[in-house]
Motif scaffolding. Structure first.
Motif, PDB file in Angstrom:
ATOM      1  N   VAL A 242      -1.959  13.950 -11.177  1.00  0.00           N
ATOM      2  CA  VAL A 242      -0.928  14.455 -12.074  1.00  0.00           C
ATOM      3  C   VAL A 242      -0.672  15.920 -11.730  1.00  0.00           C
ATOM      4  O   VAL A 242      -1.604  16.726 -11.671  1.00  0.00           O
ATOM      5  CB  VAL A 242      -1.350  14.306 -13.548  1.00  0.00           C
ATOM      6  N   VAL A 243       0.597  16.239 -11.480  1.00  0.00           N
ATOM      7  CA  VAL A 243       0.980  17.569 -10.991  1.00  0.00           C
ATOM      8  C   VAL A 243       2.008  18.181 -11.939  1.00  0.00           C
ATOM      9  O   VAL A 243       2.998  17.528 -12.294  1.00  0.00           O
ATOM     10  CB  VAL A 243       1.579  17.473  -9.571  1.00  0.00           C
ATOM     11  N   ALA A 244       1.773  19.418 -12.351  1.00  0.00           N
ATOM     12  CA  ALA A 244       2.767  20.161 -13.125  1.00  0.00           C
ATOM     13  C   ALA A 244       3.685  20.900 -12.170  1.00  0.00           C
ATOM     14  O   ALA A 244       3.214  21.553 -11.230  1.00  0.00           O
ATOM     15  CB  ALA A 244       2.085  21.148 -14.073  1.00  0.00           C
ATOM     16  N   GLY A 245       4.993  20.783 -12.385  1.00  0.00           N
ATOM     17  CA  GLY A 245       5.907  21.455 -11.472  1.00  0.00           C
ATOM     18  C   GLY A 245       7.354  21.294 -11.890  1.00  0.00           C
ATOM     19  O   GLY A 245       7.665  20.701 -12.936  1.00  0.00           O
ATOM     20  N   ASP A 246       8.232  21.824 -11.050  1.00  0.00           N
ATOM     21  CA  ASP A 246       9.670  21.855 -11.294  1.00  0.00           C
ATOM     22  C   ASP A 246      10.367  21.157 -10.139  1.00  0.00           C
ATOM     23  O   ASP A 246      10.306  21.616  -8.993  1.00  0.00           O
ATOM     24  CB  ASP A 246      10.126  23.313 -11.395  1.00  0.00           C
ATOM     25  N   PHE A 247      11.033  20.026 -10.428  1.00  0.00           N
ATOM     26  CA  PHE A 247      11.640  19.268  -9.327  1.00  0.00           C
ATOM     27  C   PHE A 247      12.806  19.989  -8.679  1.00  0.00           C
ATOM     28  O   PHE A 247      13.286  19.585  -7.623  1.00  0.00           O
ATOM     29  CB  PHE A 247      12.037  17.851  -9.748  1.00  0.00           C
ATOM     30  N   PHE A 248      13.310  21.060  -9.298  1.00  0.00           N
ATOM     31  CA  PHE A 248      14.335  21.860  -8.636  1.00  0.00           C
ATOM     32  C   PHE A 248      13.745  22.748  -7.546  1.00  0.00           C
ATOM     33  O   PHE A 248      14.453  23.222  -6.663  1.00  0.00           O
ATOM     34  CB  PHE A 248      15.088  22.731  -9.647  1.00  0.00           C
TER      35      PHE A 248
ATOM     36  N   THR B 231       0.856  -1.179   0.000  1.00  0.00           N
ATOM     37  CA  THR B 231       0.000   0.000   0.000  1.00  0.00           C
ATOM     38  C   THR B 231       0.900   1.241   0.000  1.00  0.00           C
ATOM     39  O   THR B 231       2.119   1.140   0.063  1.00  0.00           O
ATOM     40  CB  THR B 231      -0.917   0.034   1.235  1.00  0.00           C
ATOM     41  N   GLY B 232       0.262   2.403  -0.030  1.00  0.00           N
ATOM     42  CA  GLY B 232       1.021   3.647   0.010  1.00  0.00           C
ATOM     43  C   GLY B 232       0.996   4.354  -1.334  1.00  0.00           C
ATOM     44  O   GLY B 232       0.270   3.965  -2.259  1.00  0.00           O
ATOM     45  N   THR B 233       1.814   5.386  -1.451  1.00  0.00           N
ATOM     46  CA  THR B 233       1.814   6.251  -2.635  1.00  0.00           C
ATOM     47  C   THR B 233       3.194   6.280  -3.266  1.00  0.00           C
ATOM     48  O   THR B 233       4.195   6.490  -2.571  1.00  0.00           O
ATOM     49  CB  THR B 233       1.408   7.685  -2.254  1.00  0.00           C
ATOM     50  N   MET B 234       3.226   6.087  -4.575  1.00  0.00           N
ATOM     51  CA  MET B 234       4.464   6.246  -5.319  1.00  0.00           C
ATOM     52  C   MET B 234       4.408   7.568  -6.077  1.00  0.00           C
ATOM     53  O   MET B 234       3.421   7.864  -6.752  1.00  0.00           O
ATOM     54  CB  MET B 234       4.685   5.113  -6.315  1.00  0.00           C
ATOM     55  N   VAL B 235       5.464   8.357  -5.958  1.00  0.00           N
ATOM     56  CA  VAL B 235       5.592   9.607  -6.699  1.00  0.00           C
ATOM     57  C   VAL B 235       6.589   9.382  -7.823  1.00  0.00           C
ATOM     58  O   VAL B 235       7.761   9.085  -7.571  1.00  0.00           O
ATOM     59  CB  VAL B 235       6.057  10.766  -5.786  1.00  0.00           C
ATOM     60  N   ASP B 236       6.106   9.507  -9.048  1.00  0.00           N
ATOM     61  CA  ASP B 236       6.965   9.339 -10.224  1.00  0.00           C
ATOM     62  C   ASP B 236       7.448  10.727 -10.633  1.00  0.00           C
ATOM     63  O   ASP B 236       6.703  11.521 -11.215  1.00  0.00           O
ATOM     64  CB  ASP B 236       6.170   8.674 -11.350  1.00  0.00           C
ATOM     65  N   VAL B 237       8.697  11.030 -10.294  1.00  0.00           N
ATOM     66  CA  VAL B 237       9.270  12.361 -10.525  1.00  0.00           C
ATOM     67  C   VAL B 237       9.755  12.441 -11.973  1.00  0.00           C
ATOM     68  O   VAL B 237      10.567  11.627 -12.405  1.00  0.00           O
ATOM     69  CB  VAL B 237      10.426  12.636  -9.551  1.00  0.00           C
ATOM     70  N   ALA B 238       9.232  13.424 -12.718  1.00  0.00           N
ATOM     71  CA  ALA B 238       9.495  13.537 -14.160  1.00  0.00           C
ATOM     72  C   ALA B 238       9.032  12.262 -14.849  1.00  0.00           C
ATOM     73  O   ALA B 238       9.774  11.639 -15.617  1.00  0.00           O
ATOM     74  CB  ALA B 238      10.958  13.838 -14.448  1.00  0.00           C
ATOM     75  N   GLY B 239       7.790  11.910 -14.588  1.00  0.00           N
ATOM     76  CA  GLY B 239       7.252  10.619 -15.026  1.00  0.00           C
ATOM     77  C   GLY B 239       6.807  10.545 -16.464  1.00  0.00           C
ATOM     78  O   GLY B 239       6.296   9.503 -16.893  1.00  0.00           O
ATOM     79  N   GLY B 240       6.983  11.620 -17.236  1.00  0.00           N
ATOM     80  CA  GLY B 240       6.658  11.563 -18.658  1.00  0.00           C
ATOM     81  C   GLY B 240       5.192  11.277 -18.903  1.00  0.00           C
ATOM     82  O   GLY B 240       4.311  11.846 -18.265  1.00  0.00           O
ATOM     83  N   LYS B 241       4.927  10.364 -19.823  1.00  0.00           N
ATOM     84  CA  LYS B 241       3.538  10.042 -20.175  1.00  0.00           C
ATOM     85  C   LYS B 241       2.863   9.109 -19.176  1.00  0.00           C
ATOM     86  O   LYS B 241       1.672   8.837 -19.300  1.00  0.00           O
ATOM     87  CB  LYS B 241       3.496   9.410 -21.568  1.00  0.00           C
TER      88      LYS B 241
ATOM     89  N   GLY C 114      -0.762   6.652  -6.945  1.00  0.00           N
ATOM     90  CA  GLY C 114       0.376   7.271  -7.606  1.00  0.00           C
ATOM     91  C   GLY C 114       0.192   8.758  -7.840  1.00  0.00           C
ATOM     92  O   GLY C 114      -0.922   9.246  -8.016  1.00  0.00           O
ATOM     93  N   ILE C 115       1.313   9.462  -7.815  1.00  0.00           N
ATOM     94  CA  ILE C 115       1.367  10.875  -8.193  1.00  0.00           C
ATOM     95  C   ILE C 115       2.446  11.009  -9.258  1.00  0.00           C
ATOM     96  O   ILE C 115       3.552  10.486  -9.089  1.00  0.00           O
ATOM     97  CB  ILE C 115       1.714  11.786  -6.994  1.00  0.00           C
ATOM     98  N   LEU C 116       2.127  11.694 -10.339  1.00  0.00           N
ATOM     99  CA  LEU C 116       3.110  11.928 -11.394  1.00  0.00           C
ATOM    100  C   LEU C 116       3.412  13.422 -11.464  1.00  0.00           C
ATOM    101  O   LEU C 116       2.502  14.247 -11.550  1.00  0.00           O
ATOM    102  CB  LEU C 116       2.597  11.429 -12.740  1.00  0.00           C
ATOM    103  N   LEU C 117       4.686  13.753 -11.409  1.00  0.00           N
ATOM    104  CA  LEU C 117       5.159  15.140 -11.538  1.00  0.00           C
ATOM    105  C   LEU C 117       5.915  15.298 -12.843  1.00  0.00           C
ATOM    106  O   LEU C 117       6.808  14.500 -13.144  1.00  0.00           O
ATOM    107  CB  LEU C 117       6.082  15.497 -10.374  1.00  0.00           C
ATOM    108  N   ASP C 118       5.557  16.328 -13.612  1.00  0.00           N
ATOM    109  CA  ASP C 118       6.343  16.652 -14.798  1.00  0.00           C
ATOM    110  C   ASP C 118       6.038  18.085 -15.212  1.00  0.00           C
ATOM    111  O   ASP C 118       5.235  18.769 -14.565  1.00  0.00           O
ATOM    112  CB  ASP C 118       6.085  15.680 -15.955  1.00  0.00           C
ATOM    113  N   LEU C 119       6.664  18.506 -16.305  1.00  0.00           N
ATOM    114  CA  LEU C 119       6.516  19.874 -16.775  1.00  0.00           C
ATOM    115  C   LEU C 119       5.122  20.112 -17.363  1.00  0.00           C
ATOM    116  O   LEU C 119       4.422  19.166 -17.753  1.00  0.00           O
ATOM    117  CB  LEU C 119       7.581  20.181 -17.821  1.00  0.00           C
ATOM    118  N   GLU C 120       4.759  21.366 -17.458  1.00  0.00           N
ATOM    119  CA  GLU C 120       3.415  21.740 -17.895  1.00  0.00           C
ATOM    120  C   GLU C 120       3.058  21.158 -19.251  1.00  0.00           C
ATOM    121  O   GLU C 120       1.932  20.678 -19.455  1.00  0.00           O
ATOM    122  CB  GLU C 120       3.309  23.276 -17.940  1.00  0.00           C
ATOM    123  N   HIS C 121       4.016  21.172 -20.207  1.00  0.00           N
ATOM    124  CA  HIS C 121       3.685  20.709 -21.556  1.00  0.00           C
ATOM    125  C   HIS C 121       3.613  19.182 -21.660  1.00  0.00           C
ATOM    126  O   HIS C 121       3.246  18.656 -22.711  1.00  0.00           O
ATOM    127  CB  HIS C 121       4.686  21.269 -22.585  1.00  0.00           C
ATOM    128  N   VAL C 122       3.941  18.473 -20.577  1.00  0.00           N
ATOM    129  CA  VAL C 122       3.941  17.002 -20.590  1.00  0.00           C
ATOM    130  C   VAL C 122       2.717  16.425 -19.893  1.00  0.00           C
ATOM    131  O   VAL C 122       2.221  15.358 -20.276  1.00  0.00           O
ATOM    132  CB  VAL C 122       5.226  16.465 -19.913  1.00  0.00           C
TER     133      VAL C 122
END
Length: 334
Positions: free
Chosen positions: A220-226, A167-177, A193-201
Protein backbone atom coordinates in the motif's frame (compact mmCIF):
# COMPACT_ATOMS: atom_id res chain seq x y z
CA UNK A 1 -46.96 9.12 -24.84
CA UNK A 2 -47.37 10.95 -21.53
CA UNK A 3 -48.50 14.55 -21.75
CA UNK A 4 -45.67 17.05 -21.29
CA UNK A 5 -47.38 18.44 -18.17
CA UNK A 6 -47.37 14.94 -16.67
CA UNK A 7 -43.62 14.75 -17.18
CA UNK A 8 -43.10 18.15 -15.57
CA UNK A 9 -45.28 17.36 -12.58
CA UNK A 10 -43.52 14.02 -12.20
CA UNK A 11 -40.17 15.81 -12.02
CA UNK A 12 -41.65 18.31 -9.56
CA UNK A 13 -42.58 15.47 -7.23
CA UNK A 14 -39.25 13.68 -7.53
CA UNK A 15 -37.52 15.81 -4.88
CA UNK A 16 -40.29 15.10 -2.36
CA UNK A 17 -40.13 11.38 -3.06
CA UNK A 18 -36.35 11.43 -2.76
CA UNK A 19 -36.61 13.28 0.58
CA UNK A 20 -38.94 10.53 1.84
CA UNK A 21 -36.50 7.86 0.64
CA UNK A 22 -33.64 9.71 2.30
CA UNK A 23 -35.55 9.83 5.58
CA UNK A 24 -36.21 6.09 5.36
CA UNK A 25 -32.54 5.38 4.66
CA UNK A 26 -31.12 7.77 7.29
CA UNK A 27 -33.44 6.65 10.08
CA UNK A 28 -33.00 2.97 9.25
CA UNK A 29 -36.75 2.43 9.00
CA UNK A 30 -36.39 -0.72 6.88
CA UNK A 31 -34.13 -2.28 9.53
CA UNK A 32 -36.58 -1.41 12.32
CA UNK A 33 -39.50 -2.89 10.37
CA UNK A 34 -37.61 -6.01 9.25
CA UNK A 35 -39.12 -8.25 11.95
CA UNK A 36 -42.70 -7.15 11.48
CA UNK A 37 -45.12 -4.23 11.66
CA UNK A 38 -44.83 -1.44 14.22
CA UNK A 39 -47.08 1.40 15.22
CA UNK A 40 -45.90 4.86 14.30
CA UNK A 41 -45.14 5.56 17.97
CA UNK A 42 -43.08 2.35 18.30
CA UNK A 43 -41.18 3.04 15.09
CA UNK A 44 -40.55 6.65 16.10
CA UNK A 45 -39.12 5.53 19.45
CA UNK A 46 -36.78 3.02 17.83
CA UNK A 47 -35.67 5.44 15.10
CA UNK A 48 -35.29 8.42 17.41
CA UNK A 49 -37.92 10.41 15.48
CA UNK A 50 -40.85 12.76 16.09
CA UNK A 51 -43.92 10.55 15.70
CA UNK A 52 -46.32 13.05 14.05
CA UNK A 53 -43.66 14.02 11.49
CA UNK A 54 -42.76 10.38 10.88
CA UNK A 55 -46.43 9.54 10.27
CA UNK A 56 -46.52 11.99 7.35
CA UNK A 57 -43.38 10.47 5.79
CA UNK A 58 -44.74 6.94 6.23
CA UNK A 59 -47.87 7.99 4.34
CA UNK A 60 -45.67 9.08 1.42
CA UNK A 61 -43.58 5.90 1.62
CA UNK A 62 -46.76 3.83 1.48
CA UNK A 63 -47.66 5.65 -1.72
CA UNK A 64 -44.29 4.56 -3.13
CA UNK A 65 -44.97 0.94 -2.20
CA UNK A 66 -42.12 0.77 0.32
CA UNK A 67 -44.32 0.23 3.38
CA UNK A 68 -47.93 -0.78 3.77
CA UNK A 69 -50.58 -0.07 6.36
CA UNK A 70 -50.96 -2.83 8.95
CA UNK A 71 -53.73 -1.48 11.19
CA UNK A 72 -55.06 1.90 12.19
CA UNK A 73 -51.63 3.43 12.87
CA UNK A 74 -49.13 0.71 12.07
CA UNK A 75 -46.92 0.00 9.09
CA UNK A 76 -45.17 -3.05 7.69
CA UNK A 77 -42.21 -3.30 5.30
CA UNK A 78 -42.90 -4.41 1.74
CA UNK A 79 -40.62 -6.55 -0.41
CA UNK A 80 -39.76 -3.42 -2.37
CA UNK A 81 -38.94 -1.50 0.80
CA UNK A 82 -36.66 -4.31 1.99
CA UNK A 83 -34.13 -3.11 -0.60
CA UNK A 84 -33.38 -0.26 1.83
CA UNK A 85 -32.31 -2.57 4.65
CA UNK A 86 -28.67 -2.15 5.65
CA UNK A 87 -28.01 -5.82 4.89
CA UNK A 88 -29.73 -5.81 1.48
CA UNK A 89 -27.57 -6.61 -1.55
CA UNK A 90 -26.72 -3.74 -3.86
CA UNK A 91 -25.99 -0.14 -3.05
CA UNK A 92 -29.41 1.54 -2.99
CA UNK A 93 -29.38 2.63 0.67
CA UNK A 94 -25.79 3.89 0.57
CA UNK A 95 -26.49 5.75 -2.70
CA UNK A 96 -29.51 7.54 -1.24
CA UNK A 97 -27.62 8.49 1.92
CA UNK A 98 -24.66 9.78 -0.10
CA UNK A 99 -26.82 11.85 -2.43
CA UNK A 100 -28.57 13.35 0.59
CA UNK A 101 -25.30 14.30 2.29
CA UNK A 102 -25.16 18.04 2.91
CA UNK A 103 -22.43 18.85 0.38
CA UNK A 104 -23.89 16.65 -2.37
CA UNK A 105 -27.36 18.08 -1.77
CA UNK A 106 -25.91 21.57 -2.06
CA UNK A 107 -24.09 20.65 -5.28
CA UNK A 108 -27.24 19.46 -7.03
CA UNK A 109 -29.33 22.35 -5.73
CA UNK A 110 -26.83 24.86 -7.15
CA UNK A 111 -26.53 23.19 -10.56
CA UNK A 112 -28.12 26.23 -12.26
CA UNK A 113 -25.31 28.41 -10.91
CA UNK A 114 -22.72 25.86 -12.07
CA UNK A 115 -24.23 25.89 -15.59
CA UNK A 116 -24.33 29.69 -15.56
CA UNK A 117 -20.66 30.09 -14.71
CA UNK A 118 -19.07 26.87 -15.95
CA UNK A 119 -17.56 26.44 -12.47
CA UNK A 120 -18.87 23.99 -9.87
CA UNK A 121 -20.69 25.93 -7.13
CA UNK A 122 -19.74 23.07 -4.79
CA UNK A 123 -16.04 23.53 -5.53
CA UNK A 124 -16.35 27.30 -5.17
CA UNK A 125 -17.74 26.84 -1.66
CA UNK A 126 -16.03 23.66 -0.43
CA UNK A 127 -12.98 23.07 -2.62
CA UNK A 128 -12.24 19.74 -4.30
CA UNK A 129 -14.45 16.84 -3.21
CA UNK A 130 -11.58 14.85 -1.69
CA UNK A 131 -10.37 17.84 0.32
CA UNK A 132 -13.95 18.32 1.52
CA UNK A 133 -14.16 14.66 2.56
CA UNK A 134 -10.81 14.86 4.37
CA UNK A 135 -12.20 17.76 6.44
CA UNK A 136 -15.53 16.03 7.16
CA UNK A 137 -15.02 12.53 8.58
CA UNK A 138 -18.74 11.68 8.72
CA UNK A 139 -19.18 12.59 5.07
CA UNK A 140 -16.03 10.66 4.22
CA UNK A 141 -17.43 7.58 5.95
CA UNK A 142 -20.68 7.88 4.01
CA UNK A 143 -18.74 8.24 0.76
CA UNK A 144 -16.53 5.23 1.55
CA UNK A 145 -19.57 3.11 2.38
CA UNK A 146 -21.19 4.14 -0.89
CA UNK A 147 -18.07 3.42 -2.96
CA UNK A 148 -17.57 0.05 -1.25
CA UNK A 149 -21.20 -0.98 -1.79
CA UNK A 150 -21.16 0.28 -5.38
CA UNK A 151 -17.93 -1.57 -6.12
CA UNK A 152 -19.38 -4.81 -4.76
CA UNK A 153 -22.17 -4.56 -7.34
CA UNK A 154 -19.81 -4.82 -10.30
CA UNK A 155 -16.65 -6.42 -8.87
CA UNK A 156 -18.16 -9.88 -9.16
CA UNK A 157 -18.71 -9.21 -12.85
CA UNK A 158 -15.14 -7.95 -13.16
CA UNK A 159 -13.54 -11.17 -11.97
CA UNK A 160 -16.00 -13.39 -13.85
CA UNK A 161 -15.95 -11.62 -17.22
CA UNK A 162 -12.36 -10.43 -17.54
CA UNK A 163 -9.39 -12.77 -17.98
CA UNK A 164 -6.65 -11.45 -15.72
CA UNK A 165 -3.10 -12.70 -16.29
CA UNK A 166 -2.35 -15.75 -14.12
CA UNK A 167 0.68 -14.06 -12.55
CA UNK A 168 2.12 -10.57 -12.27
CA UNK A 169 1.22 -7.40 -10.37
CA UNK A 170 -1.93 -5.33 -10.49
CA UNK A 171 -1.68 -1.68 -9.45
CA UNK A 172 -4.98 -0.31 -8.18
CA UNK A 173 -4.68 3.45 -8.77
CA UNK A 174 -6.78 5.39 -6.23
CA UNK A 175 -7.89 2.04 -4.89
CA UNK A 176 -9.73 3.35 -1.84
CA UNK A 177 -10.17 0.80 0.93
CA UNK A 178 -8.93 -2.01 -1.30
CA UNK A 179 -12.07 -4.08 -1.78
CA UNK A 180 -11.70 -4.36 -5.56
CA UNK A 181 -8.03 -5.31 -5.28
CA UNK A 182 -8.86 -7.92 -2.64
CA UNK A 183 -11.55 -9.49 -4.84
CA UNK A 184 -9.23 -9.67 -7.85
CA UNK A 185 -6.40 -11.22 -5.82
CA UNK A 186 -8.66 -13.83 -4.24
CA UNK A 187 -9.82 -14.82 -7.72
CA UNK A 188 -6.23 -14.91 -9.03
CA UNK A 189 -4.11 -16.46 -6.28
CA UNK A 190 -0.76 -16.12 -8.12
CA UNK A 191 -1.09 -12.37 -8.63
CA UNK A 192 0.29 -9.64 -6.36
CA UNK A 193 -1.15 -6.16 -5.83
CA UNK A 194 -0.14 -2.58 -5.15
CA UNK A 195 -2.69 -0.02 -3.99
CA UNK A 196 -2.06 3.71 -4.45
CA UNK A 197 -4.15 6.36 -2.73
CA UNK A 198 -3.97 9.52 -0.67
CA UNK A 199 -2.37 9.62 2.76
CA UNK A 200 -5.66 9.82 4.68
CA UNK A 201 -7.02 6.73 2.84
CA UNK A 202 -4.18 4.22 2.90
CA UNK A 203 -4.53 3.13 6.53
CA UNK A 204 -8.09 1.98 5.74
CA UNK A 205 -6.72 0.01 2.78
CA UNK A 206 -4.06 -1.66 4.92
CA UNK A 207 -6.71 -2.78 7.40
CA UNK A 208 -8.96 -4.15 4.66
CA UNK A 209 -6.16 -6.09 3.00
CA UNK A 210 -4.98 -7.43 6.37
CA UNK A 211 -8.53 -8.55 7.21
CA UNK A 212 -8.65 -10.31 3.83
CA UNK A 213 -5.39 -12.15 4.60
CA UNK A 214 -3.55 -10.38 1.77
CA UNK A 215 -0.83 -8.45 3.61
CA UNK A 216 1.94 -10.66 2.23
CA UNK A 217 0.72 -10.27 -1.35
CA UNK A 218 0.14 -6.54 -1.35
CA UNK A 219 1.85 -3.20 -0.90
CA UNK A 220 0.00 0.00 0.00
CA UNK A 221 1.53 3.28 -1.19
CA UNK A 222 0.53 6.85 -0.33
CA UNK A 223 0.94 9.19 -3.27
CA UNK A 224 -0.45 11.51 -5.92
CA UNK A 225 -1.30 10.01 -9.31
CA UNK A 226 -0.69 13.39 -10.95
CA UNK A 227 2.95 13.08 -9.91
CA UNK A 228 3.59 9.37 -10.47
CA UNK A 229 2.18 5.89 -9.99
CA UNK A 230 4.05 2.76 -8.82
CA UNK A 231 6.15 1.32 -11.62
CA UNK A 232 6.50 -2.24 -12.83
CA UNK A 233 2.84 -3.22 -12.91
CA UNK A 234 1.35 -5.65 -15.41
CA UNK A 235 -2.23 -4.44 -14.92
CA UNK A 236 -3.23 -0.90 -13.89
CA UNK A 237 -6.79 -0.47 -12.68
CA UNK A 238 -8.47 2.95 -12.76
CA UNK A 239 -11.88 2.39 -11.18
CA UNK A 240 -14.14 5.48 -11.03
CA UNK A 241 -11.09 7.73 -11.38
CA UNK A 242 -11.03 9.37 -14.81
CA UNK A 243 -14.61 10.64 -14.66
CA UNK A 244 -13.58 12.99 -11.84
CA UNK A 245 -11.29 14.96 -14.17
CA UNK A 246 -11.36 16.92 -17.40
CA UNK A 247 -9.52 15.59 -20.43
CA UNK A 248 -6.21 17.30 -19.67
CA UNK A 249 -6.05 16.03 -16.10
CA UNK A 250 -7.25 12.57 -17.14
CA UNK A 251 -4.50 12.58 -19.76
CA UNK A 252 -1.85 13.31 -17.10
CA UNK A 253 -3.01 10.29 -15.11
CA UNK A 254 -3.04 8.01 -18.15
CA UNK A 255 0.40 9.17 -19.29
CA UNK A 256 1.83 8.49 -15.82
CA UNK A 257 0.35 5.01 -15.99
CA UNK A 258 1.66 4.47 -19.53
CA UNK A 259 5.16 5.47 -18.42
CA UNK A 260 5.11 3.24 -15.33
CA UNK A 261 3.70 0.02 -16.78
CA UNK A 262 5.71 -3.01 -17.82
CA UNK A 263 6.12 -3.77 -21.53
CA UNK A 264 3.09 -5.78 -22.53
CA UNK A 265 1.07 -4.41 -19.63
CA UNK A 266 -2.51 -3.25 -19.83
CA UNK A 267 -4.76 -0.58 -18.36
CA UNK A 268 -8.27 -1.35 -17.15
CA UNK A 269 -10.67 1.57 -16.90
CA UNK A 270 -13.83 0.90 -14.94
CA UNK A 271 -16.41 3.61 -15.59
CA UNK A 272 -19.91 4.31 -16.84
CA UNK A 273 -19.76 4.57 -20.64
CA UNK A 274 -22.31 6.92 -22.17
CA UNK A 275 -24.41 5.68 -25.08
CA UNK A 276 -24.09 7.35 -28.48
CA UNK A 277 -27.77 8.30 -28.44
CA UNK A 278 -29.67 10.50 -26.00
CA UNK A 279 -31.90 7.69 -24.76
CA UNK A 280 -32.45 7.50 -20.96
CA UNK A 281 -29.34 6.05 -19.34
CA UNK A 282 -27.88 5.94 -15.84
CA UNK A 283 -24.77 7.64 -17.21
CA UNK A 284 -26.74 10.80 -18.00
CA UNK A 285 -27.74 11.13 -14.34
CA UNK A 286 -24.22 10.42 -13.11
CA UNK A 287 -22.83 12.93 -15.60
CA UNK A 288 -24.93 15.71 -14.05
CA UNK A 289 -23.51 14.79 -10.63
CA UNK A 290 -20.00 15.04 -12.07
CA UNK A 291 -20.89 18.45 -13.50
CA UNK A 292 -22.21 19.62 -10.14
CA UNK A 293 -19.42 18.27 -7.91
CA UNK A 294 -16.23 18.64 -9.95
CA UNK A 295 -14.70 21.29 -12.16
CA UNK A 296 -14.26 19.29 -15.33
CA UNK A 297 -15.59 15.95 -14.10
CA UNK A 298 -17.49 14.15 -16.86
CA UNK A 299 -18.75 10.80 -18.05
CA UNK A 300 -17.57 9.88 -21.54
CA UNK A 301 -18.71 7.86 -24.52
CA UNK A 302 -16.74 5.01 -26.06
CA UNK A 303 -15.42 7.31 -28.81
CA UNK A 304 -14.35 9.91 -26.25
CA UNK A 305 -12.42 7.29 -24.28
CA UNK A 306 -10.80 6.03 -27.47
CA UNK A 307 -9.60 9.54 -28.34
CA UNK A 308 -8.30 10.14 -24.81
CA UNK A 309 -6.43 6.83 -24.78
CA UNK A 310 -4.90 7.54 -28.18
CA UNK A 311 -3.44 10.81 -26.88
CA UNK A 312 -1.90 8.87 -23.98
CA UNK A 313 -0.19 6.35 -26.25
CA UNK A 314 -2.76 3.63 -25.59
CA UNK A 315 -5.18 1.79 -27.85
CA UNK A 316 -8.67 0.76 -26.80
CA UNK A 317 -9.28 -2.97 -26.67
CA UNK A 318 -12.40 -4.75 -25.45
CA UNK A 319 -15.26 -2.97 -23.70
CA UNK A 320 -17.07 -5.33 -21.33
CA UNK A 321 -20.41 -4.62 -19.62
CA UNK A 322 -20.17 -5.48 -15.93
CA UNK A 323 -23.66 -4.60 -14.70
CA UNK A 324 -24.79 -1.88 -12.27
CA UNK A 325 -24.23 0.60 -15.10
CA UNK A 326 -20.47 -0.01 -15.22
CA UNK A 327 -18.23 -1.06 -18.10
CA UNK A 328 -14.63 -2.21 -18.24
CA UNK A 329 -12.44 -0.67 -20.95
CA UNK A 330 -9.20 -2.48 -21.72
CA UNK A 331 -6.35 -0.37 -23.12
CA UNK A 332 -3.04 -1.61 -24.47
CA UNK A 333 0.19 0.23 -25.32
CA UNK A 334 0.47 1.42 -28.89
Amino acid sequence: MPHSDDLLWGAYGDISRFAALLTMAELGLADHLAKGPLTTAELAERAGAHAPSLRRVLRALAGLGLVTRAGDDAYDLTERGAALRSDAPGFLRSSIRMLGEEGFWYAMGTLPETVRTGRSAFVERHGHLYDYLARNPQSSELFDDYMTARAAAFTEGLVKRYAFPPTGTMVDVAGGKGHILATVLHANPQMRGILLDLEHVVDHARRTLADEGLTERTEVVAGDFFVSVPSGGDVYLLASVLHNWDDEDALKILRNVREAMNPGGRVLILEVVLPDTEEPHLGMDVDLRMLAIFNGGTERSRDEYAALLDRAGLAMGDVIELGAGASLIEALPR
